[in-house]
Design an enzyme around this catalytic site. Structure first.
Site, PDB file in Angstrom:
ATOM      1  N   SER A  15       0.815  -1.227   0.000  1.00 47.76           N
ATOM      2  CA  SER A  15       0.000   0.000   0.000  1.00 47.76           C
ATOM      3  C   SER A  15       0.845   1.272   0.000  1.00 47.76           C
ATOM      4  O   SER A  15       1.814   1.395   0.740  1.00 47.76           O
ATOM      5  CB  SER A  15      -0.922   0.011   1.225  1.00 47.76           C
ATOM      6  OG  SER A  15      -1.632   1.227   1.243  1.00 47.76           O
ATOM      7  N   LYS A  16       0.406   2.227  -0.828  1.00 49.96           N
ATOM      8  CA  LYS A  16       1.070   3.532  -0.850  1.00 49.96           C
ATOM      9  C   LYS A  16       0.285   4.568  -0.049  1.00 49.96           C
ATOM     10  O   LYS A  16       0.654   5.740  -0.006  1.00 49.96           O
ATOM     11  CB  LYS A  16       1.204   4.022  -2.293  1.00 49.96           C
ATOM     12  CG  LYS A  16       2.171   3.208  -3.127  1.00 49.96           C
ATOM     13  CD  LYS A  16       2.483   3.939  -4.427  1.00 49.96           C
ATOM     14  CE  LYS A  16       3.253   3.064  -5.399  1.00 49.96           C
ATOM     15  NZ  LYS A  16       4.508   2.570  -4.863  1.00 49.96           N
ATOM     16  N   SER A  17      -0.814   4.130   0.577  1.00 53.03           N
ATOM     17  CA  SER A  17      -1.647   5.097   1.305  1.00 53.03           C
ATOM     18  C   SER A  17      -0.875   5.863   2.380  1.00 53.03           C
ATOM     19  O   SER A  17      -1.085   7.075   2.529  1.00 53.03           O
ATOM     20  CB  SER A  17      -2.857   4.381   1.915  1.00 53.03           C
ATOM     21  OG  SER A  17      -3.707   3.953   0.893  1.00 53.03           O
ATOM     22  N   THR A  62      -9.147  -1.555   2.665  1.00 50.14           N
ATOM     23  CA  THR A  62      -8.864  -2.102   1.346  1.00 50.14           C
ATOM     24  C   THR A  62      -9.132  -3.598   1.321  1.00 50.14           C
ATOM     25  O   THR A  62      -9.681  -4.160   2.282  1.00 50.14           O
ATOM     26  CB  THR A  62      -7.435  -1.712   0.897  1.00 50.14           C
ATOM     27  OG1 THR A  62      -7.262  -2.117  -0.462  1.00 50.14           O
ATOM     28  CG2 THR A  62      -6.355  -2.352   1.746  1.00 50.14           C
ATOM     29  N   LYS A  66     -13.981  -4.495   2.388  1.00 47.89           N
ATOM     30  CA  LYS A  66     -14.898  -3.370   2.180  1.00 47.89           C
ATOM     31  C   LYS A  66     -16.353  -3.719   2.507  1.00 47.89           C
ATOM     32  O   LYS A  66     -17.120  -2.853   2.910  1.00 47.89           O
ATOM     33  CB  LYS A  66     -14.789  -2.869   0.740  1.00 47.89           C
ATOM     34  CG  LYS A  66     -13.462  -2.167   0.526  1.00 47.89           C
ATOM     35  CD  LYS A  66     -13.278  -1.646  -0.860  1.00 47.89           C
ATOM     36  CE  LYS A  66     -11.832  -1.196  -0.979  1.00 47.89           C
ATOM     37  NZ  LYS A  66     -11.526  -0.496  -2.193  1.00 47.89           N
ATOM     38  N   ASN A  87     -15.025   2.146   2.000  1.00 46.92           N
ATOM     39  CA  ASN A  87     -13.551   2.170   1.958  1.00 46.92           C
ATOM     40  C   ASN A  87     -12.964   3.200   2.926  1.00 46.92           C
ATOM     41  O   ASN A  87     -11.736   3.323   3.013  1.00 46.92           O
ATOM     42  CB  ASN A  87     -13.032   2.421   0.534  1.00 46.92           C
ATOM     43  CG  ASN A  87     -13.089   3.897   0.157  1.00 46.92           C
ATOM     44  OD1 ASN A  87     -13.890   4.650   0.703  1.00 46.92           O
ATOM     45  ND2 ASN A  87     -12.241   4.292  -0.764  1.00 46.92           N
ATOM     46  N   GLY A 130     -15.812  -5.647  -3.552  1.00 45.86           N
ATOM     47  CA  GLY A 130     -16.047  -4.344  -2.932  1.00 45.86           C
ATOM     48  C   GLY A 130     -15.660  -3.175  -3.819  1.00 45.86           C
ATOM     49  O   GLY A 130     -16.370  -2.166  -3.858  1.00 45.86           O
ATOM     50  N   GLY A 239      -4.009   2.061 -11.445  1.00 40.07           N
ATOM     51  CA  GLY A 239      -4.896   2.737 -10.503  1.00 40.07           C
ATOM     52  C   GLY A 239      -4.221   3.714  -9.559  1.00 40.07           C
ATOM     53  O   GLY A 239      -4.818   4.090  -8.539  1.00 40.07           O
TER      54      GLY A 239
HETATM   55  P1  NDP Z   1     -12.557  -8.305  -3.419  1.00 41.76           P
HETATM   56  O1  NDP Z   1     -11.797  -9.383  -2.739  1.00 41.76           O
HETATM   57  O2  NDP Z   1     -13.765  -7.741  -2.748  1.00 41.76           O
HETATM   58  O3  NDP Z   1     -13.060  -8.858  -4.842  1.00 41.76           O
HETATM   59  C1  NDP Z   1     -12.213  -9.593  -5.663  1.00 41.76           C
HETATM   60  C2  NDP Z   1     -12.791  -9.702  -7.088  1.00 41.76           C
HETATM   61  O4  NDP Z   1     -11.762 -10.168  -7.948  1.00 41.76           O
HETATM   62  C3  NDP Z   1     -13.938 -10.699  -7.226  1.00 41.76           C
HETATM   63  O5  NDP Z   1     -14.827 -10.212  -8.200  1.00 41.76           O
HETATM   64  C4  NDP Z   1     -13.231 -11.967  -7.717  1.00 41.76           C
HETATM   65  O6  NDP Z   1     -14.053 -12.820  -8.476  1.00 41.76           O
HETATM   66  C5  NDP Z   1     -12.187 -11.365  -8.606  1.00 41.76           C
HETATM   67  N1  NDP Z   1     -11.003 -12.212  -8.819  1.00 41.76           N
HETATM   68  C6  NDP Z   1     -10.030 -12.501  -7.924  1.00 41.76           C
HETATM   69  N2  NDP Z   1      -9.060 -13.255  -8.507  1.00 41.76           N
HETATM   70  C7  NDP Z   1      -9.447 -13.432  -9.793  1.00 41.76           C
HETATM   71  C8  NDP Z   1      -8.865 -14.129 -10.901  1.00 41.76           C
HETATM   72  N3  NDP Z   1      -7.706 -14.772 -10.798  1.00 41.76           N
HETATM   73  N4  NDP Z   1      -9.520 -14.091 -12.076  1.00 41.76           N
HETATM   74  C9  NDP Z   1     -10.690 -13.434 -12.198  1.00 41.76           C
HETATM   75  N5  NDP Z   1     -11.289 -12.767 -11.186  1.00 41.76           N
HETATM   76  C10 NDP Z   1     -10.667 -12.764  -9.995  1.00 41.76           C
HETATM   77  O7  NDP Z   1     -11.486  -7.168  -3.777  1.00 41.76           O
HETATM   78  P2  NDP Z   1     -11.760  -5.605  -4.006  1.00 41.76           P
HETATM   79  O8  NDP Z   1     -12.949  -5.495  -4.884  1.00 41.76           O
HETATM   80  O9  NDP Z   1     -11.770  -4.883  -2.721  1.00 41.76           O
HETATM   81  O10 NDP Z   1     -10.419  -5.141  -4.767  1.00 41.76           O
HETATM   82  C11 NDP Z   1     -10.187  -5.455  -6.130  1.00 41.76           C
HETATM   83  C12 NDP Z   1      -8.919  -4.782  -6.649  1.00 41.76           C
HETATM   84  O11 NDP Z   1      -9.066  -3.385  -6.783  1.00 41.76           O
HETATM   85  C13 NDP Z   1      -7.668  -4.985  -5.765  1.00 41.76           C
HETATM   86  O12 NDP Z   1      -6.576  -5.284  -6.624  1.00 41.76           O
HETATM   87  C14 NDP Z   1      -7.479  -3.643  -5.114  1.00 41.76           C
HETATM   88  O13 NDP Z   1      -6.132  -3.412  -4.790  1.00 41.76           O
HETATM   89  C15 NDP Z   1      -7.943  -2.719  -6.235  1.00 41.76           C
HETATM   90  N6  NDP Z   1      -8.383  -1.386  -5.753  1.00 41.76           N
HETATM   91  C16 NDP Z   1      -7.671  -0.276  -6.115  1.00 41.76           C
HETATM   92  C17 NDP Z   1      -8.083   0.971  -5.696  1.00 41.76           C
HETATM   93  C18 NDP Z   1      -7.327   2.188  -6.106  1.00 41.76           C
HETATM   94  O14 NDP Z   1      -7.567   3.231  -5.520  1.00 41.76           O
HETATM   95  N7  NDP Z   1      -6.446   2.120  -7.083  1.00 41.76           N
HETATM   96  C19 NDP Z   1      -9.264   1.154  -4.858  1.00 41.76           C
HETATM   97  C20 NDP Z   1      -9.957  -0.065  -4.590  1.00 41.76           C
HETATM   98  C21 NDP Z   1      -9.505  -1.281  -5.003  1.00 41.76           C
HETATM   99  P3  NDP Z   1     -15.002 -13.949  -7.786  1.00 41.76           P
HETATM  100  O15 NDP Z   1     -16.237 -13.228  -7.351  1.00 41.76           O
HETATM  101  O16 NDP Z   1     -15.250 -14.932  -8.869  1.00 41.76           O
HETATM  102  O17 NDP Z   1     -14.215 -14.521  -6.624  1.00 41.76           O
END
Ligand code: NDP
Length: 270
Positions: A15-17, A62, A66, A87, A130, A239
């Site tokens: 994390s860079k937060s 994060t 969430k 978040n 999330g 991102g």
């Molecule tokens: P969650 O754990 O809530 O959700 C994960 C999601 O990713 C699910 O939809 C899951 O699918 C899917 N997934 C995981 N692995 C795979 C794979 N190998 N192939 C396909 N789908 C996959 O995570 P978040 O939603 O909280 O975070 C998601 C990403 O967004 C993270 O990388 C996070 O760092 C990034 N992020 C960046 C932000 C920014 O400010 N730049 C802000 C918020 C998030 P399934 O439902 O099938 O398990």
């Protein structure tokens, strides 16, 4: 004693937060400290409670907490309530305020920093966790012609389609369902890139894509961004800009001061 804030997640080392909020605090002359908390996967609630007991004022939440943060909040902003994902937590007396700044951060990065309007575009959002949940309403509020939600587990994408159906034109399915379709903007909101994995995507998805955007940020383009570029995407972006923009929204919620984001994005890129 300085007001104390932190980012909480699992994993958290990337994390860079902490860097971002420390830069915001210096820039706006706010006296605060900001750390990082690695919570056990089954220990989010306890970790938050312990931080609060020590006088913590707020947390960024994060992956993968969430949805749990949404459950934990005792009051929600309107955007967090509609997203059903949180978040940002703010602690005041007995209250735990939950907000969601991800969508505002994403939209601001795409439209203001990258200069790509979302209106009338065909948008594909990958993922249904999330992060995806938090950005759907803000994306729809920019009036894309279509928002397609694709997820490895398609039932979760369908549930999000139902949740937001009254706010815009939404379709959903697994990744392969969208083979042969054109999208102007493809956003990876899965956590695959966190684990250096690439979702199984149709190869023809990027043929007419203006921007492929990965919410994950890293020094080298992620496997998703490399795949998108190789298969036709005109522009790729990670991102980092979203991260700084959503952090600025959280900072504003906590401190009532809006920091400048451009110098912080530039600092992190260098
Ligand atoms: P969650 O754990 O809530 O959700 C994960 C999601 O990713 C699910 O939809 C899951 O699918 C899917 N997934 C995981 N692995 C795979 C794979 N190998 N192939 C396909 N789908 C996959 O995570 P978040 O939603 O909280 O975070 C998601 C990403 O967004 C993270 O990388 C996070 O760092 C990034 N992020 C960046 C932000 C920014 O400010 N730049 C802000 C918020 C998030 P399934 O439902 O099938 O398990």
């Amino acid at each position: 004693m300085l007001d104390s804030y932190a980012v909480i997640g699992n994993p958290i080392a990337h994390s860079k937060s902490p860097q971002i909020h420390t830069a915001f605090a210096q820039q706006t002359h706010q006296a605060l400290q900001y750390g990082a908390i690695l919570a056990p996967l089954d220990g989010f609630r306890n970790a938050v409670e312990s931080f609060r007991q020590q006088g913590g004022k707020g947390l960024n939440v994060t992956v993968p907490f969430k949805l749990e943060a949404y459950q934990l909040a005792t009051r929600l902003t309107e955007r967090a309530s509609i997203a059903q994902a949180v978040n940002t937590l703010k602690f005041e007396n007995d209250e735990i305020l939950g907000d969601n700044t991800d969508g505002a951060g994403l939209v601001r990065d795409i439209e203001c920093n990258l200069g790509i309007p979302i209106a009338d575009k065909r948008v594909l959002l990958m993922g249904a966790g999330g992060a995806a949940q938090g950005v759907i309403l803000p994306l729809l509020q920019r009036h894309p012609s279509l928002l397609a939600i694709a997820n490895r587990t398609p039932q979760k994408a369908q549930a999000l389609q139902q949740q937001f159906i009254t706010y815009g034109n939404i379709v959903s399915g697994d990744f392969m369902r969208f083979s042969g379709e054109n999208f102007d903007l493809i956003i990876n909101a899965t956590s695959a890139s966190l684990h250096d994995a690439l979702p199984e995507l149709p190869i023809d998805l990027f043929a007419h894509t203006t921007l492929a955007y990965d919410m994950m940020y890293s020094h080298e383009p992620t496997r998703f961004l490399q795949f998108a570029q190789k298969n036709g995407a005109h522009q790729i972006a990670d991102g980092l800009g979203m991260l700084v923009e959503q952090a600025a929204e959280s900072f504003f919620l906590w401190r009532g001061v809006r920091p400048q984001t451009k110098p912080v994005i530039a600092m992190l890129k260098s």
